[in-house]
Design a protein around this motif. Structure first.
Motif, PDB file in Angstrom:
ATOM      1  N   ASP A  82      19.433  -1.322   6.579  1.00 55.14           N
ATOM      2  CA  ASP A  82      18.159  -0.902   6.127  1.00 55.14           C
ATOM      3  C   ASP A  82      17.952  -0.628   4.813  1.00 55.14           C
ATOM      4  N   ASP A  83      19.080  -0.883   4.099  1.00 52.05           N
ATOM      5  CA  ASP A  83      18.980  -0.618   2.507  1.00 52.05           C
ATOM      6  C   ASP A  83      19.238  -1.762   1.643  1.00 52.05           C
TER       7      ASP A  83
ATOM      8  N   ASP B 239       0.929  -1.305  -0.057  1.00 49.42           N
ATOM      9  CA  ASP B 239      -0.094  -0.041  -0.048  1.00 49.42           C
ATOM     10  C   ASP B 239       0.923   1.456   0.132  1.00 49.42           C
ATOM     11  N   ALA B 240       1.991   1.186   0.996  1.00 49.08           N
ATOM     12  CA  ALA B 240       2.818   2.474   0.959  1.00 49.08           C
ATOM     13  C   ALA B 240       3.317   2.913  -0.208  1.00 49.08           C
ATOM     14  N   GLN B 241       3.837   1.693  -1.058  1.00 48.87           N
ATOM     15  CA  GLN B 241       4.659   1.841  -2.421  1.00 48.87           C
ATOM     16  C   GLN B 241       3.661   2.134  -3.439  1.00 48.87           C
TER      17      GLN B 241
ATOM     18  N   GLY C  50      12.757  -0.040   1.305  1.00 49.30           N
ATOM     19  CA  GLY C  50      11.513   0.211   0.860  1.00 49.30           C
ATOM     20  C   GLY C  50      11.471   0.405  -0.703  1.00 49.30           C
ATOM     21  N   SER C  51      12.234   0.602  -1.396  1.00 55.76           N
ATOM     22  CA  SER C  51      12.361   0.549  -2.770  1.00 55.76           C
ATOM     23  C   SER C  51      12.120  -0.683  -3.426  1.00 55.76           C
ATOM     24  N   VAL C  52      12.171  -1.871  -2.668  1.00 55.42           N
ATOM     25  CA  VAL C  52      12.186  -3.158  -3.353  1.00 55.42           C
ATOM     26  C   VAL C  52      10.654  -3.446  -3.411  1.00 55.42           C
TER      27      VAL C  52
ATOM     28  N   VAL D 200      12.954  -3.347  -8.139  1.00 58.35           N
ATOM     29  CA  VAL D 200      13.524  -2.386  -7.232  1.00 58.35           C
ATOM     30  C   VAL D 200      13.178  -1.084  -8.169  1.00 58.35           C
ATOM     31  N   VAL D 201      12.567  -0.066  -7.275  1.00 54.06           N
ATOM     32  CA  VAL D 201      12.271   1.357  -8.128  1.00 54.06           C
ATOM     33  C   VAL D 201      13.687   2.214  -7.909  1.00 54.06           C
ATOM     34  N   VAL D 202      14.413   2.640  -8.983  1.00 54.31           N
ATOM     35  CA  VAL D 202      15.647   3.374  -8.800  1.00 54.31           C
ATOM     36  C   VAL D 202      15.311   4.581  -9.293  1.00 54.31           C
TER      37      VAL D 202
END
Ligand code: FAD
Length: 365
Positions: free
Chosen positions: A132-133, A91-93, A203-205, A165-167
């Motif tokens: 965290d990355d 949902d957050a993404q 969170g980018s994944v 992943v969104v880069v």
């Protein structure tokens, strides 16, 4: 979808030939199409999208494709990226990325690598968790729209599975190099991408940890194949219109070309190509909208049939126009080059045939 169609028609006009020769789409056209949500029309309205079903999105894609396959290619990339965020993200993404994709940010989708073309299981790009990355290392090739993109959806290996992943394209370690002089879709902004120690928050994944590569790729490609198939319908409509107009007005041997039976056969074949491609795309979009299990196969079928018909039809239309179409920037010359590429991307003819043969044996043996 009428407003979106009119916007695309007004923005493209008859400029696509010039854009093709220049190898570049105007920034203001991309920004406007993106900001109006036209590049990913199936995104729900709650995220700022147009909330179209697959059938209307397909007809809009065909309209854009009939005018400019480069712009349609950008639309396909944006649509795949948005679909992956909607389908694979949490949902957050969805709340973070979809409103950006419907308000002007441009996206591209990177699967292919130097040694992983048809065989995406040979992918070596690695997405490694680190505190965290995540850290991404790899090389992607031939990414459509990468020269314009703000966001790159990168597919790679993650633990025992895979991830998307969104880069953001300005992230340190991302380098984009334009592919010079592609055969067709010359303004689509194809580029190779290097990813050297690219560090992003976890969170980018999309959707978190590793998932099966086959599932991720099939999910993305199903949208992409349907979009390319509708783009091919557009190519055929442009070719049919150009060939019929020319054959009705150009006279040789004392009558219009259309009055010569061998030329008339080209027009009839083109009409059949356009109708067959349209019907098979409508079937696949119907499966998408009804969420039937046949969708994956019918998207492959639609892409395969429409791409082959577009390549044949564009060659036929070029034959009808002859010297009148034999120059850079002409509608049929552009279609001839663009349509050939449609037989290579999103699963080449041969890869589509392998998938369809497997389905045929399962169903009919
Ligand atoms: P190869 O895989 O090397 O295949 C070469 C030939 O062998 C083909 O004819 C193929 O059909 C055939 N072949 C391969 N394996 C088999 C088999 N098992 N059986 C029978 N025949 C086989 N990639 C992205 O990730 N993102 C993009 O946005 C993107 N856009 C593109 C845009 C363009 C214009 C082009 C040309 C490519 C793009 N690509 C993109 C890459 C594209 O997905 C690949 O080109 C495609 O998957 C084919 O891979 P390949 O070119 O490495 O050919």
């Amino acid at each position: 979808w009428t407003a979106a169609r009119e916007l695309a028609a007004a923005l493209v006009g008859d400029s696509a030939g010039d854009w093709d020769v220049e190898g570049k789409l105007p920034a203001d056209v991309l920004l406007r199409m993106g900001a109006e949500g036209v590049l990913c029309p199936q995104v729900p309205q709650e995220y700022g999208g147009l909330g179209m079903d697959s059938l209307n999105c397909g007809e809009l894609t065909a309209e854009v494709g009939s005018r400019c396959s480069s712009l349609r290619s950008v639309m396909t990339s944006q649509g795949i990226a948005a679909w992956c965020v909607a389908r694979l993200g949490d949902d957050a993404q969805r709340a973070e990325w979809l409103p950006r994709l419907t308000s002007g940010a441009l996206a591209c989708v990177a699967f292919s690598e130097p040694d992983a073309g048809s065989d995406l299981s040979a992918m070596t790009t690695r997405i490694r968790p680190d505190g965290d990355d995540v850290v991404i290392e790899g090389e992607k090739v031939w990414t459509t729209a990468a020269a314009y993109a703000d966001l790159i959806l990168v597919f790679g290996r993650y633990a025992d599975g895979a991830a998307a992943v969104v880069v953001p394209s300005h992230t340190p370690g991302v380098r984009t190099e334009r592919r010079p002089d592609p055969l067709g879709c010359r303004a689509a902004g194809h580029a190779d991408i290097r990813l050297d120690s690219v560090r992003l928050p976890r969170g980018s994944v999309l959707g978190g940890a590793g998932q099966p590569l086959g599932m991720l790729v099939t999910s993305a490609l199903t949208y992409g194949r349907l979009s390319v198939a509708w783009g091919c319908v557009g190519i055929l409509r442009a070719c049919l219109a150009a060939a019929c107009r020319h054959a009705a007005t150009r006279r040789q041997f004392g009558k219009p070309l259309a009055g010569h039976q061998l030329v008339a056969r080209h027009l009839a074949d083109l009409m059949v190509d356009e109708q067959v491609a349209t019907l098979i795309c409508r079937q696949a979009s119907g499966h998408w909208d009804e969420r039937t299990p046949d969708l994956v196969t019918s998207a492959v079928l639609a892409k395969h049939v429409a791409a082959r018909r577009a390549a044949d039809g564009a060659a036929r239309a070029t034959q009808v126009l002859a010297s009148a179409g034999a120059r850079d920037g002409s509608v049929v010359a552009r279609a001839y080059r663009d349509a050939k590429l449609m037989e290579i991307i999103e699963g080449s003819n041969e890869i589509c045939e392998l998938i369809l043969a497997e389905q045929a044996v399962t169903a009919w043996a």
